[in-house]
Design an enzyme around this catalytic site. Structure first.
Site, PDB file in Angstrom:
ATOM      1  CD  GLN A  26      64.297  33.562 -79.968  1.00  0.00           C
ATOM      2  OE1 GLN A  26      65.119  33.623 -79.053  1.00  0.00           O
ATOM      3  NE2 GLN A  26      63.434  34.531 -80.184  1.00  0.00           N
ATOM      4  NE  ARG A  59      59.851  33.980 -75.753  1.00  0.00           N
ATOM      5  CZ  ARG A  59      60.504  34.869 -76.496  1.00  0.00           C
ATOM      6  NH1 ARG A  59      59.828  35.665 -77.319  1.00  0.00           N
ATOM      7  NH2 ARG A  59      61.821  34.961 -76.429  1.00  0.00           N
ATOM      8  CB  CYS A  69      69.352  36.583 -72.193  1.00  0.00           C
ATOM      9  SG  CYS A  69      67.607  36.883 -72.279  1.00  0.00           S
ATOM     10  CE  LYS A 116      62.329  45.688 -79.910  1.00  0.00           C
ATOM     11  NZ  LYS A 116      61.379  44.580 -79.892  1.00  0.00           N
ATOM     12  CG  HIS A 154      70.381  39.941 -75.473  1.00  0.00           C
ATOM     13  ND1 HIS A 154      69.864  39.102 -74.510  1.00  0.00           N
ATOM     14  CD2 HIS A 154      71.028  40.927 -74.779  1.00  0.00           C
ATOM     15  CE1 HIS A 154      70.178  39.551 -73.308  1.00  0.00           C
ATOM     16  NE2 HIS A 154      70.884  40.661 -73.446  1.00  0.00           N
ATOM     17  CG  HIS A 190      72.807  35.775 -75.231  1.00  0.00           C
ATOM     18  ND1 HIS A 190      72.182  34.591 -75.567  1.00  0.00           N
ATOM     19  CD2 HIS A 190      71.827  36.655 -74.903  1.00  0.00           C
ATOM     20  CE1 HIS A 190      70.875  34.745 -75.421  1.00  0.00           C
ATOM     21  NE2 HIS A 190      70.634  35.979 -75.031  1.00  0.00           N
ATOM     22  CG  ASP A 192      69.039  33.593 -78.605  1.00  0.00           C
ATOM     23  OD1 ASP A 192      69.466  34.713 -78.943  1.00  0.00           O
ATOM     24  OD2 ASP A 192      68.252  33.416 -77.663  1.00  0.00           O
TER      25      ASP A 192
END
Length: 583
Positions: A327, A309, A280, A410, A456, A331, A329
């Site tokens: 991911q 991570r 992000c 979320k 997100h 945004h 992902d």
């Protein structure tokens, strides 16, 4: 979750937690001097950690079960007693794990409570059945396995012995679950993955999978499908640096809220960098790289960069819990009045992606956590909007109070696989905070400047974890479009090798991108068929005298079904249809 389901869930948790205590008591009787650490209820069962005075092996589990069954009739009740720090430390002077917890809880101002049953005392906040002798059925639980577990999940601490068990309200429920566990063991991705040459791990990089050539096919096919479908919907793909200065993570709020889960690099000269744990902040920088107009919105910036991570060593679990992963992902920068329509479009993608794999799913709404950013009225408005969207979706959903991200509420995607197991996969998060922290603006049609809202969202979630689930969901027998090798051409003997090679070339020419493997080894055709079947290759072409003479092929499936002799053209038509329809 209905009230009835909630009560059943709580009842089962209490049974399982009580059995963790019973396991502690049984081990301490059988191995005097053993120290029990923690023993929570978990999904489907419980575990109890020990520093054992001696050695426990898998062969000892029936003996421990027998002792638990002897203890159950004696455990007529639980007595709760609040104690002082001094009393607690005196009672557990023999157990360093309990004394560590007592010191920690006392420092945090938490109440210290003992829960005592006849002949047994333990430090515990509660969550038991009131009368174990009446409420726990001796034939409705089973100890299942042993594992090593670092105290508190930290590899710097002592390795303890963890005993796992499963427990239910009835013998029938237990037997059903054990049958499912046996099937799950056959499908275990940690076993099947290396057998199918998909991935490997190495001790020099714990929790970071090495993707082998066949595994890369899976990753690339999933991402190609993702790219194609998102491109149709106006998504634009980006890629960003994997290492960013600490200042970026401070601006986003991750340094304050997520720092302990990040890999950090000190480069000298007071320069501290964070290895990217999420995408992000980089997406915020891309949006802010130039002034945007309301005409640019929605602006959907997607990527599949590798993230890192720091997960504790004790929590790592094959592809399900890793330290390095991708991911799918994105945004999505929108105006506030676009929130409803954007979520509806994202839910359509969810339906498409999970439908392809015949995976059932539902949603879970996570609301404002304790360490939230921003104003409460903004949070309330965002949560109300998401509840409205979820109600309109007609998809079942639950609410997890306090489970939102620190920057916004979320919606998590909870998926069920072929064995009925539930997995938390993708997530769709509504963020009013980070665009503001990064000073993002767009020009409205009246010339004013406004801050965008950011959604997100990931659909697969971690692609590594998704592949682990797919391996177990399909037991390694992937649909044709996803299979690393789609067709294996097997020659019956050496004299058929030239024709087999010709078939491979013709297949590749007629169906571009088809993944074909030639097996022209000097082995029996029976052995070749067995090995191709073990590798879960969807189709096997066998060529011998008859096929050479007729200029045709004999086809069989990995399930052992003989499709007979056919022309190459007819076979390719079948393949193309199956791949295009993603059967």
């Amino acid at each position: 979750m209905s009230n009835q389901d909630y009560l059943k869930h709580e009842r089962l948790n209490n049974i399982r937690h009580t059995l963790a205590h019973l396991t502690a008591a049984a081990v301490r009787e059988l191995w005097p001097g053993s120290k029990n650490a923690i023993g929570p209820a978990i999904e489907d069962g419980f575990y109890q950690d020990f520093e054992v005075a001696g050695t426990i092996t898998k062969q000892d589990l029936p003996k421990i079960e027998k002792k638990i069954r002897q203890l159950i009739p004696r455990w007529t009740h639980f007595e709760k007693k609040e104690v002082s720090k001094e009393e607690a430390l005196k009672a557990f002077a023999w157990n360093k794990y309990k004394t560590e917890l007592i010191e920690e809880f006392a420092k945090e101002g938490k109440k210290l409570t003992f829960h005592n049953s006849p002949g047994f005392i333990d430090l515990c906040k509660g969550g038991h059945v009131e009368h174990p002798s009446k409420e726990i059925k001796p034939d409705a639980f089973k100890l299942t396995k042993l594992a090593g577990a670092y105290w508190r999940g930290d590899e710097k601490n002592k390795m303890l012995t963890r005993i796992y068990g499963v427990a239910f309200e009835s013998k029938e429920e237990l037997e059903h679950h054990l049958a499912m566990l046996a099937e799950a063991e056959k499908r275990d991705h940690k076993v099947l993955g290396p057998k199918l040459d998909l991935f490997m791990f190495h001790l020099t990089s714990p929790g970071a999978p090495y993707w082998l050539p066949k595994g890369m096919v899976l990753i690339n096919q999933l991402i190609e499908f993702w790219r194609k479908e998102h491109s149709k919907r106006g998504y634009q793909e980006i890629s960003a640096p994997l290492v960013n200065k600490k200042e970026l993570w401070e601006t986003s709020g991750h340094w304050q809220h997520y720092h302990e889960n990040m890999f950090v690099a000190n480069m000298g000269e007071n320069e501290i960098y964070g290895i990217k744990a999420m995408n992000c902040p980089n997406a915020m920088l891309v949006f802010g790289s130039r002034l945007r107009s309301y005409r640019d919105l929605p602006l959907r910036l997607s990527d599949t960069d590798i993230l890192h991570r720091y997960e504790l060593a004790g929590t790592l679990n094959g592809l399900f819990r890793v330290r390095a992963f991708r991911q799918d992902d994105s945004h999505n920068f929108i105006t506030e009045d676009m929130v409803e329509s954007e979520y509806k479009e994202i839910f359509k993608i969810v339906k498409l992606f999970y439908g392809v794999f015949k995976l059932r799913y539902e949603f879970r709404l996570g609301t404002r956590p304790k360490d939230f950013l921003g104003e409460i009225d903004v949070w309330n408005r965002a949560e109300a909007t998401l509840k409205k969207i979820l109600d309109q979706s007609k998809i079942k959903y639950t609410v997890a109070e306090g489970d939102g991200a620190f920057y916004g509420p979320k919606v998590d995607i909870l998926m069920n696989d072929a064995l009925g197991r539930e997995w938390q996969m993708g997530t769709v998060q509504l963020d009013f905070q980070q665009p503001k922290r990064f000073g993002l603006e767009y020009i409205e049609n009246d010339g004013s400047r406004k801050t965008p809202v950011c959604v997100h969202r990931v659909i697969y979630g971690s692609i590594e974890r998704f592949i682990g689930i797919l391996i177990e969901h399909y037991s390694g027998a992937f649909p044709l479009w996803l299979s690393p090798v789609q067709v294996s051409v097997l020659s019956i003997s050496k004299k058929h090798n030239a024709y087999a090679k010709k078939i491979v070339k013709m297949l590749s020419d007629m169906c571009y991108g088809l993944r074909v493997e030639l097996d022209d080894r000097d082995e029996s055709v029976g052995k070749k068929i067995r090995e191709a079947t073990m590798q879960k290759i969807p189709y096997q072409i066998i060529v011998g005298d008859k096929e050479m003479k007729a200029k045709k092929i004999a086809v069989r499936t990995r399930e052992g079904k003989d499709l007979g002799v056919m022309s190459l053209k007819k076979f390719v038509e079948r393949l193309v249809m199956e791949i295009e329809k993603k059967k």
